[in-house]
Design an enzyme around this catalytic site. Sequence first.
Site, PDB file in Angstrom:
ATOM      1  N   GLY A 279       0.307  -0.152  -1.308  1.00  0.00           N
ATOM      2  CA  GLY A 279       0.951   1.139  -1.064  1.00  0.00           C
ATOM      3  C   GLY A 279       1.478   1.716  -2.367  1.00  0.00           C
ATOM      4  O   GLY A 279       0.765   2.343  -3.142  1.00  0.00           O
ATOM      5  N   GLY A 280       2.755   1.495  -2.634  1.00  0.00           N
ATOM      6  CA  GLY A 280       3.441   2.111  -3.774  1.00  0.00           C
ATOM      7  C   GLY A 280       2.718   1.968  -5.102  1.00  0.00           C
ATOM      8  O   GLY A 280       2.618   2.942  -5.864  1.00  0.00           O
TER       9      GLY A 280
ATOM     10  N   HIS B  99      -1.891  -0.074  11.258  1.00  0.00           N
ATOM     11  CA  HIS B  99      -0.864  -0.269  10.227  1.00  0.00           C
ATOM     12  C   HIS B  99       0.510  -0.352  10.907  1.00  0.00           C
ATOM     13  O   HIS B  99       0.764   0.348  11.886  1.00  0.00           O
ATOM     14  CB  HIS B  99      -0.895   0.887   9.225  1.00  0.00           C
ATOM     15  CG  HIS B  99      -0.070   0.599   8.008  1.00  0.00           C
ATOM     16  ND1 HIS B  99       1.296   0.714   8.008  1.00  0.00           N
ATOM     17  CD2 HIS B  99      -0.418   0.164   6.775  1.00  0.00           C
ATOM     18  CE1 HIS B  99       1.756   0.379   6.804  1.00  0.00           C
ATOM     19  NE2 HIS B  99       0.738   0.034   6.046  1.00  0.00           N
TER      20      HIS B  99
ATOM     21  N   GLU C 155      -0.062  -8.075   6.524  1.00  0.00           N
ATOM     22  CA  GLU C 155       1.024  -7.292   5.937  1.00  0.00           C
ATOM     23  C   GLU C 155       2.323  -7.584   6.675  1.00  0.00           C
ATOM     24  O   GLU C 155       2.614  -6.942   7.707  1.00  0.00           O
ATOM     25  CB  GLU C 155       0.742  -5.788   6.064  1.00  0.00           C
ATOM     26  CG  GLU C 155      -0.371  -5.275   5.200  1.00  0.00           C
ATOM     27  CD  GLU C 155      -0.134  -3.813   4.801  1.00  0.00           C
ATOM     28  OE1 GLU C 155      -0.208  -3.508   3.614  1.00  0.00           O
ATOM     29  OE2 GLU C 155       0.136  -2.989   5.687  1.00  0.00           O
TER      30      GLU C 155
ATOM     31  N   ASN D 200      -3.624   2.452  -0.064  1.00  0.00           N
ATOM     32  CA  ASN D 200      -3.156   3.237   1.084  1.00  0.00           C
ATOM     33  C   ASN D 200      -2.111   4.223   0.570  1.00  0.00           C
ATOM     34  O   ASN D 200      -0.977   3.830   0.282  1.00  0.00           O
ATOM     35  CB  ASN D 200      -2.559   2.297   2.138  1.00  0.00           C
ATOM     36  CG  ASN D 200      -1.997   3.066   3.322  1.00  0.00           C
ATOM     37  OD1 ASN D 200      -2.188   4.283   3.434  1.00  0.00           O
ATOM     38  ND2 ASN D 200      -1.296   2.363   4.194  1.00  0.00           N
ATOM     39  N   TRP D 201      -2.507   5.474   0.463  1.00  0.00           N
ATOM     40  CA  TRP D 201      -1.607   6.477  -0.126  1.00  0.00           C
ATOM     41  C   TRP D 201      -0.627   7.049   0.902  1.00  0.00           C
ATOM     42  O   TRP D 201       0.206   7.880   0.551  1.00  0.00           O
ATOM     43  CB  TRP D 201      -2.422   7.596  -0.786  1.00  0.00           C
ATOM     44  CG  TRP D 201      -3.090   7.138  -2.040  1.00  0.00           C
ATOM     45  CD1 TRP D 201      -2.786   6.008  -2.752  1.00  0.00           C
ATOM     46  CD2 TRP D 201      -4.168   7.764  -2.733  1.00  0.00           C
ATOM     47  NE1 TRP D 201      -3.612   5.904  -3.848  1.00  0.00           N
ATOM     48  CE2 TRP D 201      -4.470   6.967  -3.850  1.00  0.00           C
ATOM     49  CE3 TRP D 201      -4.923   8.920  -2.516  1.00  0.00           C
ATOM     50  CZ2 TRP D 201      -5.474   7.300  -4.761  1.00  0.00           C
ATOM     51  CZ3 TRP D 201      -5.932   9.252  -3.414  1.00  0.00           C
ATOM     52  CH2 TRP D 201      -6.205   8.451  -4.525  1.00  0.00           C
ATOM     53  N   LYS D 202      -0.762   6.626   2.153  1.00  0.00           N
ATOM     54  CA  LYS D 202       0.181   7.070   3.198  1.00  0.00           C
ATOM     55  C   LYS D 202       0.309   8.599   3.140  1.00  0.00           C
ATOM     56  O   LYS D 202      -0.681   9.278   2.912  1.00  0.00           O
ATOM     57  CB  LYS D 202       1.513   6.329   3.037  1.00  0.00           C
ATOM     58  CG  LYS D 202       1.295   4.804   2.938  1.00  0.00           C
ATOM     59  CD  LYS D 202       2.542   3.986   3.034  1.00  0.00           C
ATOM     60  CE  LYS D 202       2.186   2.507   2.964  1.00  0.00           C
ATOM     61  NZ  LYS D 202       3.324   1.623   3.138  1.00  0.00           N
TER      62      LYS D 202
ATOM     63  N   GLU E 195       3.292   0.816  10.166  1.00  0.00           N
ATOM     64  CA  GLU E 195       4.031   2.087  10.251  1.00  0.00           C
ATOM     65  C   GLU E 195       3.574   2.887  11.464  1.00  0.00           C
ATOM     66  O   GLU E 195       4.365   3.576  12.105  1.00  0.00           O
ATOM     67  CB  GLU E 195       3.863   2.874   8.940  1.00  0.00           C
ATOM     68  CG  GLU E 195       4.715   2.254   7.842  1.00  0.00           C
ATOM     69  CD  GLU E 195       4.214   2.495   6.437  1.00  0.00           C
ATOM     70  OE1 GLU E 195       3.319   3.345   6.244  1.00  0.00           O
ATOM     71  OE2 GLU E 195       4.721   1.810   5.524  1.00  0.00           O
TER      72      GLU E 195
ATOM     73  N   SER F 260       4.398  -4.923  -1.058  1.00  0.00           N
ATOM     74  CA  SER F 260       5.048  -5.014  -2.383  1.00  0.00           C
ATOM     75  C   SER F 260       4.178  -5.720  -3.424  1.00  0.00           C
ATOM     76  O   SER F 260       4.680  -6.488  -4.255  1.00  0.00           O
ATOM     77  CB  SER F 260       6.419  -5.683  -2.263  1.00  0.00           C
ATOM     78  OG  SER F 260       7.272  -4.893  -1.438  1.00  0.00           O
TER      79      SER F 260
ATOM     80  N   GLY G 290       6.977  -2.012   1.252  1.00  0.00           N
ATOM     81  CA  GLY G 290       7.861  -1.038   0.624  1.00  0.00           C
ATOM     82  C   GLY G 290       9.248  -1.564   0.317  1.00  0.00           C
ATOM     83  O   GLY G 290      10.135  -0.796  -0.050  1.00  0.00           O
TER      84      GLY G 290
END
Length: 250
Positions: A230-231, A94, A166, A9-11, A96, A209, A172
């Site tokens: 993500g990251g 998600h 999640e 997920n590159w957001k 977010e 994470s 994050g």
Amino acid sequence: MKRPLLVANWKMHKDQAECRAFVRGLLEAGGVGECAVVLCPPFTALEATGRALVGTGLTLGAQDVHWEEQGAFTGEISVPMLKACGCEYVIVGHSERRRIMGETDGMVQLKFKAAWAGTLTPILCVGETREERQQGNTRQVVGKQLELALAGSRRDAVPPAIVAYEPVWAIGSGVAATAAEAGEMARFIGDELRRRGSPSNQRILYGGSVHPQNIGEFMAQPGIDGALVGGASLDPHVFAALAAAAGRCR
Ligand code: 13P
């Protein structure tokens, strides 16, 4: 044995050129081995990424979708539009989007159903906040999110879906859930889905994470089929290392 599934997920990161460069970099770094991989770039880079993925065996997903097929919904993107870009998956609900964009369980349900009806596989995100966990309400919160997302789906026809556990506090933050915590929740989600008559090809992911050093612990947990990342999905070398580590666990 299912292949480990990694969803990147590159957001709100990467333009078209950066997405293409990622795909090149990932292949040069050795690819993803035996993992199944879904890349979810921003809407603006879906088509460019889809073209770069042709012949690689990697698949394309979107980060969100609207439930209507078309109409006066400024700024929104529909299932047919995503399919026309080559998407096979879409992330739905998600945290977010729920927290920052005010997405409700009702909206998540509409998106989930629209994706399924349009033969895009939904990747449904569920997870509790730190306060909810501290209050001992984790199962209740996640169970309710699942119930509301699936409400109205026929009991005997729950769509083949992917559910990502999640925990909001792990996203994050650099503080992942322990493998035991994630495994327990993955098995709870699996039981809930089976109770609703879901087919056996459901996949349950852990997200929050995840990195190359801890993916092995998650993959070793019964009930966890992969990760929503993500990251650690932004750099092709890190992502290749993650895939290699995930592949070693099976
Ligand atoms: P991080 O891997 O950066 O914690 O993000 C997880 C996530 O939100 C994936 O959807």
